[in-house]
Enzyme design. Structure first.
Site, PDB file in Angstrom:
ATOM      1  N   SER A  37       0.689  -1.251   0.038  1.00  0.00           N
ATOM      2  CA  SER A  37      -0.050   0.109  -0.016  1.00  0.00           C
ATOM      3  C   SER A  37       0.773   1.346   0.063  1.00  0.00           C
ATOM      4  O   SER A  37       1.935   1.270   0.659  1.00  0.00           O
ATOM      5  CB  SER A  37      -0.801   0.049   1.323  1.00  0.00           C
ATOM      6  OG  SER A  37      -1.395   1.252   1.370  1.00  0.00           O
ATOM      7  N   LYS A  83     -13.826  -3.436   2.912  1.00  0.00           N
ATOM      8  CA  LYS A  83     -14.663  -2.488   2.824  1.00  0.00           C
ATOM      9  C   LYS A  83     -16.128  -2.664   3.203  1.00  0.00           C
ATOM     10  O   LYS A  83     -16.668  -1.852   3.763  1.00  0.00           O
ATOM     11  CB  LYS A  83     -14.804  -1.610   1.462  1.00  0.00           C
ATOM     12  CG  LYS A  83     -13.153  -0.890   1.060  1.00  0.00           C
ATOM     13  CD  LYS A  83     -13.140  -0.375  -0.225  1.00  0.00           C
ATOM     14  CE  LYS A  83     -11.994  -0.014  -0.808  1.00  0.00           C
ATOM     15  NZ  LYS A  83     -11.814   0.748  -1.674  1.00  0.00           N
ATOM     16  N   GLY A 136     -18.740  -3.411 -10.086  1.00  0.00           N
ATOM     17  CA  GLY A 136     -18.198  -3.953  -8.650  1.00  0.00           C
ATOM     18  C   GLY A 136     -18.241  -2.759  -7.769  1.00  0.00           C
ATOM     19  O   GLY A 136     -18.742  -1.609  -7.936  1.00  0.00           O
ATOM     20  N   GLY A 137     -17.525  -2.903  -6.471  1.00  0.00           N
ATOM     21  CA  GLY A 137     -17.397  -2.016  -5.267  1.00  0.00           C
ATOM     22  C   GLY A 137     -16.780  -0.592  -6.017  1.00  0.00           C
ATOM     23  O   GLY A 137     -17.369   0.430  -5.476  1.00  0.00           O
ATOM     24  N   ALA A 138     -15.743  -0.475  -6.896  1.00  0.00           N
ATOM     25  CA  ALA A 138     -15.153   0.596  -7.335  1.00  0.00           C
ATOM     26  C   ALA A 138     -16.087   1.433  -8.148  1.00  0.00           C
ATOM     27  O   ALA A 138     -16.444   2.708  -8.010  1.00  0.00           O
ATOM     28  CB  ALA A 138     -14.039   0.639  -8.110  1.00  0.00           C
ATOM     29  N   ASN A 162     -21.262  -3.981 -18.156  1.00  0.00           N
ATOM     30  CA  ASN A 162     -20.462  -5.111 -17.091  1.00  0.00           C
ATOM     31  C   ASN A 162     -20.434  -6.284 -17.632  1.00  0.00           C
ATOM     32  O   ASN A 162     -21.432  -6.445 -18.599  1.00  0.00           O
ATOM     33  CB  ASN A 162     -21.071  -4.975 -15.589  1.00  0.00           C
ATOM     34  CG  ASN A 162     -20.248  -5.745 -14.906  1.00  0.00           C
ATOM     35  OD1 ASN A 162     -18.838  -5.509 -14.884  1.00  0.00           O
ATOM     36  ND2 ASN A 162     -20.860  -6.607 -14.079  1.00  0.00           N
ATOM     37  N   TYR A 196      -3.630   1.235 -11.624  1.00  0.00           N
ATOM     38  CA  TYR A 196      -2.133   1.857 -11.888  1.00  0.00           C
ATOM     39  C   TYR A 196      -1.032   1.004 -11.560  1.00  0.00           C
ATOM     40  O   TYR A 196      -1.300  -0.079 -11.070  1.00  0.00           O
ATOM     41  CB  TYR A 196      -2.229   3.121 -10.957  1.00  0.00           C
ATOM     42  CG  TYR A 196      -2.379   2.771  -9.510  1.00  0.00           C
ATOM     43  CD1 TYR A 196      -3.523   2.943  -8.720  1.00  0.00           C
ATOM     44  CD2 TYR A 196      -1.198   2.265  -8.632  1.00  0.00           C
ATOM     45  CE1 TYR A 196      -3.816   2.663  -7.549  1.00  0.00           C
ATOM     46  CE2 TYR A 196      -1.327   2.063  -7.523  1.00  0.00           C
ATOM     47  CZ  TYR A 196      -2.676   2.160  -6.737  1.00  0.00           C
ATOM     48  OH  TYR A 196      -2.782   1.698  -5.450  1.00  0.00           O
TER      49      TYR A 196
HETATM   50  P1  NDP Z   1     -14.824  -5.897  -7.751  1.00  0.00           P
HETATM   51  O1  NDP Z   1     -14.273  -7.291  -7.704  1.00  0.00           O
HETATM   52  O2  NDP Z   1     -15.771  -5.461  -6.818  1.00  0.00           O
HETATM   53  O3  NDP Z   1     -15.265  -5.760  -9.391  1.00  0.00           O
HETATM   54  C1  NDP Z   1     -14.645  -6.085 -10.542  1.00  0.00           C
HETATM   55  C2  NDP Z   1     -15.264  -5.744 -11.611  1.00  0.00           C
HETATM   56  O4  NDP Z   1     -14.536  -6.006 -12.928  1.00  0.00           O
HETATM   57  C3  NDP Z   1     -16.687  -6.562 -11.782  1.00  0.00           C
HETATM   58  O5  NDP Z   1     -17.531  -5.764 -12.359  1.00  0.00           O
HETATM   59  C4  NDP Z   1     -16.086  -7.611 -12.621  1.00  0.00           C
HETATM   60  O6  NDP Z   1     -17.245  -8.028 -13.770  1.00  0.00           O
HETATM   61  C5  NDP Z   1     -15.147  -6.812 -13.780  1.00  0.00           C
HETATM   62  N1  NDP Z   1     -14.246  -7.823 -14.392  1.00  0.00           N
HETATM   63  C6  NDP Z   1     -13.554  -8.523 -13.785  1.00  0.00           C
HETATM   64  N2  NDP Z   1     -12.518  -9.134 -14.793  1.00  0.00           N
HETATM   65  C7  NDP Z   1     -13.217  -8.686 -15.787  1.00  0.00           C
HETATM   66  C8  NDP Z   1     -12.787  -9.249 -17.356  1.00  0.00           C
HETATM   67  N3  NDP Z   1     -11.704  -9.718 -17.497  1.00  0.00           N
HETATM   68  N4  NDP Z   1     -13.396  -8.535 -18.341  1.00  0.00           N
HETATM   69  C9  NDP Z   1     -14.476  -7.485 -17.863  1.00  0.00           C
HETATM   70  N5  NDP Z   1     -14.692  -7.396 -16.820  1.00  0.00           N
HETATM   71  C10 NDP Z   1     -14.322  -7.952 -15.767  1.00  0.00           C
HETATM   72  O7  NDP Z   1     -13.403  -4.875  -7.942  1.00  0.00           O
HETATM   73  P2  NDP Z   1     -13.636  -3.282  -7.518  1.00  0.00           P
HETATM   74  O8  NDP Z   1     -14.791  -2.671  -8.152  1.00  0.00           O
HETATM   75  O9  NDP Z   1     -13.046  -3.256  -5.886  1.00  0.00           O
HETATM   76  O10 NDP Z   1     -12.026  -3.010  -7.902  1.00  0.00           O
HETATM   77  C11 NDP Z   1     -11.908  -2.731  -9.638  1.00  0.00           C
HETATM   78  C12 NDP Z   1     -10.804  -2.312  -9.922  1.00  0.00           C
HETATM   79  O11 NDP Z   1     -10.646  -0.723  -9.430  1.00  0.00           O
HETATM   80  C13 NDP Z   1      -9.342  -2.695  -9.321  1.00  0.00           C
HETATM   81  O12 NDP Z   1      -8.425  -2.939 -10.219  1.00  0.00           O
HETATM   82  C14 NDP Z   1      -8.902  -2.004  -7.965  1.00  0.00           C
HETATM   83  O13 NDP Z   1      -7.540  -2.035  -8.195  1.00  0.00           O
HETATM   84  C15 NDP Z   1      -9.527  -0.612  -8.587  1.00  0.00           C
HETATM   85  N6  NDP Z   1      -9.495   0.586  -7.821  1.00  0.00           N
HETATM   86  C16 NDP Z   1      -8.830   1.774  -7.751  1.00  0.00           C
HETATM   87  C17 NDP Z   1      -8.853   2.497  -6.554  1.00  0.00           C
HETATM   88  C18 NDP Z   1      -7.972   3.750  -6.803  1.00  0.00           C
HETATM   89  O14 NDP Z   1      -7.981   4.583  -5.782  1.00  0.00           O
HETATM   90  N7  NDP Z   1      -7.334   3.925  -7.831  1.00  0.00           N
HETATM   91  C19 NDP Z   1      -9.639   2.514  -5.806  1.00  0.00           C
HETATM   92  C20 NDP Z   1     -10.772   1.297  -5.854  1.00  0.00           C
HETATM   93  C21 NDP Z   1     -10.565   0.382  -7.035  1.00  0.00           C
HETATM   94  P3  NDP Z   1     -18.444  -9.352 -13.101  1.00  0.00           P
HETATM   95  O15 NDP Z   1     -19.395  -8.481 -12.434  1.00  0.00           O
HETATM   96  O16 NDP Z   1     -18.863  -9.844 -14.450  1.00  0.00           O
HETATM   97  O17 NDP Z   1     -17.665 -10.222 -12.349  1.00  0.00           O
END
Ligand code: NDP
EC number: 1.1.1.25
Length: 273
Positions: free
Chosen positions: A14, A65, A128-130, A150, A215
């Site tokens: 981190s 979270k 997802g969560g983000a 999605n 990133y």
């Molecule tokens: P989640 O696991 O909650 O959600 C992941 C999402 O990505 C889902 O919608 C999933 O789809 C989709 N997904 C995963 N793999 C694939 C793929 N191969 N093709 C298409 N869609 C895909 O993760 P978060 O939302 O928590 O985080 C997502 C990203 O955001 C991470 O990379 C994280 O590092 C980044 N992030 C960055 C932050 C920052 O401060 N810069 C803060 C928070 C997050 P499905 O629903 O179909 O599974």
């Protein structure tokens, strides 16, 4: 010395201690900021112990979270909307206040890059969560339209329905996306597996802004792909990381730190400057 830390698993890599230490130095605040990596089922115990031992506040990252959301005494409106907590503050009257600064961090970073959100057509990839955390702050900027796509379409539909009251948000399948978007935000974790969201190259044009929440030391697969398709304004999530931290620091200390210099130092630290 006031104590803060970030809970995550894994959390060793981190950048939050680096960022908050620079914020504290810049604003002349006396505090220390550390890391905590409890076992997945020991987060609640570790969180309570930290505050019982005098901790003032913490950040919470993957995978805690949602647990943090359920554990705090009170939620800010934006944390309630996000369904997740990334910032906790112990208030003077002993209440654990849960907040979520991720979406505000995204919007602040987009604005710092000169991206106009108001009146724009935005495509948000991922549900997802983000994505959930980003929706209310993005919609508060009054885009003309915000489309969620999605891989699992039902989740995009569910999210669009949940935020329907804020206006202008719909869900669409990847293969049916059309028209000209001004901004595409990748909130999927596809890049983590070296994959790309299934986006048609025709959606990328020279004047589009591309944002990947991920990133790293080099281009994410999505950023590399968008560059190849001719996108010129490309941003990764490092700025979002710094901006969400600045927002958390403000919640804790009542002072807003500057982010420009800290972002530069972070890039230097990562070897990307
Ligand atoms: P989640 O696991 O909650 O959600 C992941 C999402 O990505 C889902 O919608 C999933 O789809 C989709 N997904 C995963 N793999 C694939 C793929 N191969 N093709 C298409 N869609 C895909 O993760 P978060 O939302 O928590 O985080 C997502 C990203 O955001 C991470 O990379 C994280 O590092 C980044 N992030 C960055 C932050 C920052 O401060 N810069 C803060 C928070 C997050 P499905 O629903 O179909 O599974």
């Amino acid at each position: 010395m006031d104590r803060y830390l970030v809970f995550g698993h894994p959390v060793r890599h981190s950048k939050s201690p680096f960022i908050h230490t620079l914020f504290a130095r810049q604003t002349q605040q006396e505090l220390e900021y550390g890391l905590a990596e409890p076992a997945i089922d020991e987060f609640a115990t570790a969180l309570r112990a930290f505050f019982a031992q005098g901790g003032k506040g913490c950040n919470v990252t993957v995978p805690f979270k949602e647990q943090a959301f359920a554990l705090v005494d009170r939620l800010s409106p934006r944390a309630k909307r996000a369904g997740a907590v990334n910032t906790i503050k112990l208030t003077d009257d002993g209440v654990l206040l849960g907040d979520n600064t991720d979406g505000a961090g995204l919007v602040a970073d987009l604005k710092a890059h000169g991206v106009t959100l108001t009146g724009g057509r935005i495509l948000l990839l991922g549900a997802g969560g983000a994505a959930r955390g980003a929706l209310a702050p993005l919609l508060a900027e009054h885009p003309a339209e915000l489309v969620i796509a999605n891989r699992t379409h039902a989740k995009a539909e569910q999210l669009a329905a949940e935020f329907h009251d804020l206006g202008g948000v719909t869900a669409q399948r990847y293969e049916l996306l059309e028209g000209v978007f001004d901004l595409i935000i990748n909130s999927t974790s596809a890049s983590l597996q070296g994959e790309l969201p299934p986006l048609a190259p025709a959606l990328i044009h020279a004047d589009i802004a591309i944002y990947d929440m991920m990133y790293g030391a080099s281009d994410t697969p999505f950023i590399g792909w968008a560059r190849q398709q001719g996108a010129r304004q490309i941003m990764d999530g490092l700025g979002m990381l710094v901006e969400q931290a600045a927002e958390a620091f403000t919640v804790w200390r009542g002072i807003r730190p500057g982010t420009k210099q800290v972002l530069r130092e972070l890039k230097r630290n990562l070897g990307t400057l």
